[in-house]
Scaffold this active site. Structure first.
Site, short mmCIF file in Angstrom:
data_model
loop_
_atom_site.label_atom_id
_atom_site.label_comp_id
_atom_site.label_asym_id
_atom_site.label_seq_id
_atom_site.Cartn_x
_atom_site.Cartn_y
_atom_site.Cartn_z
N HIS A 182 2.68 6.25 -7.33
CA HIS A 182 3.74 5.37 -7.83
C HIS A 182 3.42 3.88 -7.64
O HIS A 182 3.96 3.06 -8.36
CB HIS A 182 5.04 5.72 -7.11
N SER B 33 9.34 0.43 -11.46
CA SER B 33 10.25 1.52 -11.09
C SER B 33 11.70 1.16 -11.39
O SER B 33 12.06 0.93 -12.56
CB SER B 33 10.02 1.85 -9.60
N PHE B 34 12.54 1.06 -10.39
CA PHE B 34 13.90 0.54 -10.53
C PHE B 34 13.87 -0.83 -11.21
O PHE B 34 14.69 -1.12 -12.10
CB PHE B 34 14.50 0.46 -9.12
N SER C 164 12.83 -0.09 -5.66
CA SER C 164 14.00 0.16 -4.81
C SER C 164 13.69 0.95 -3.55
O SER C 164 14.59 1.55 -2.96
CB SER C 164 15.06 0.93 -5.62
N ASP D 44 2.05 10.24 -10.06
CA ASP D 44 3.30 9.68 -9.54
C ASP D 44 4.27 10.82 -9.22
O ASP D 44 4.63 11.62 -10.08
CB ASP D 44 3.91 8.75 -10.60
#
Length: 282
Positions: free
Chosen positions: A250, A101-102, A32, A222
């Protein structure tokens, strides 16, 4: 290839996506960050993975070059409906899924809500459990377009920005500044942003009931999604393994592209059921 790929109608929403390779279907779900798209997120590993799988990678509702309808609601339920509608539109009943992630939170939600549609599951730097929002994630979701802010975000995303393309900040800023993009982004992640972290979280009892073989991947350093989220998922998911990359932030798929692609490929093709464990790569 470029960020703009193919186009398909998903429940009335013109959806941009990439469809490359032959073989078992593999769905890639992007994160995102501002200016993100499926291509921006997965360009480093899509060519390798598509040598053995049919890789499909959509721009999720509100992101990239997918249409942003007036009045669209940006919520995990809407994003999940868009994902399942995308699979339906392509006639894909069952896929392995890689979520970043998202996108990991959405992959986890897909596996919980429609377990029959998911074969194997890969969650990279994944949200999907509750955690106190990090300063890095606050910076990502609170982004306001400027070159300085985008350069600062690259520092949050990576362990060492020296390996990134010199013009990456300029490219991502241009993508984040296209008409309508930032307006939609602000609507997705308003303050207080801890609320979206909690909204993306999947009930832990449902995560603990997942039947899928799951690979968890995380950068030790991260600053956006803490390593503790993957460690919690390892505790919860019955058939899971965790691979941690040291000196990595990340963006594992960018910072450790070759190793990540090989790791995912090995996991997706392994016949023996692995014993849950954690590993560290340096």
């Amino acid at each position: 290839m470029s960020e703009q790929g193919l186009s398909i109608d998903v429940n009335g929403v013109r959806t941009n996506y990439h469809d490359r390779g032959d073989g078992p279907p593999l769905l890639l779900i992007h994160g995102s960050g501002p200016g993100v798209s499926a291509w921006a997120n997965w360009r480093t590993v899509l060519p390798v993975l598509s040598e053995r799988w049919r890789v499909v990678a959509p721009d999720i509702l509100g992101f990239g070059y997918t249409e942003r309808p007036a009045g669209a609601v940006y919520h995990p339920d809407a994003w999940l409906a868009h994902l399942t509608g995308f699979l339906d539109a392509l006639g894909l009943d069952r896929v392995s899924v890689v979520g970043n992630s998202f996108g990991g939170a959405l992959a986890l939600r897909l596996a919980v809500e429609a377990p029959e549609r998911v074969d194997r599951l890969v969650l990279m730097g994944s949200a999907g459990v509750r955690f106190p929002i990090t300063p890095g994630l606050e910076a990502v979701w609170g982004f306001e377009p400027s070159l300085a802010a985008m350069r600062a975000l690259l520092g949050w995303f990576t362990f060492d920005t020296a390996g990134l393309a010199d013009d990456l900040a300029t490219i991502r800023l241009a993508a984040a500044s296209r008409p309508g993009v930032q307006e939609a982004y602000r609507r997705m992640f308003p303050a207080p942003r801890q609320a979206m972290v909690d909204t993306l979280a999947v009930a832990e009892d449902r995560v603990a009931a997942l039947p899928h073989r799951t690979l968890l991947v995380h950068g030790r350093d991260d600053q956006v999604i803490p390593l503790s989220t993957s460690q919690r998922l390892l505790d919860l998911i019955p058939d899971a393994e965790l691979h941690v990359f040291a000196r990595c932030g990340h963006w594992v798929q960018i910072e450790r592209a070759a190793r990540f692609a090989a790791l995912v490929g090995g996991f997706l093709t392994a016949d023996a059921r692995p014993r849950p464990h954690a590993m560290m790569s340096r």
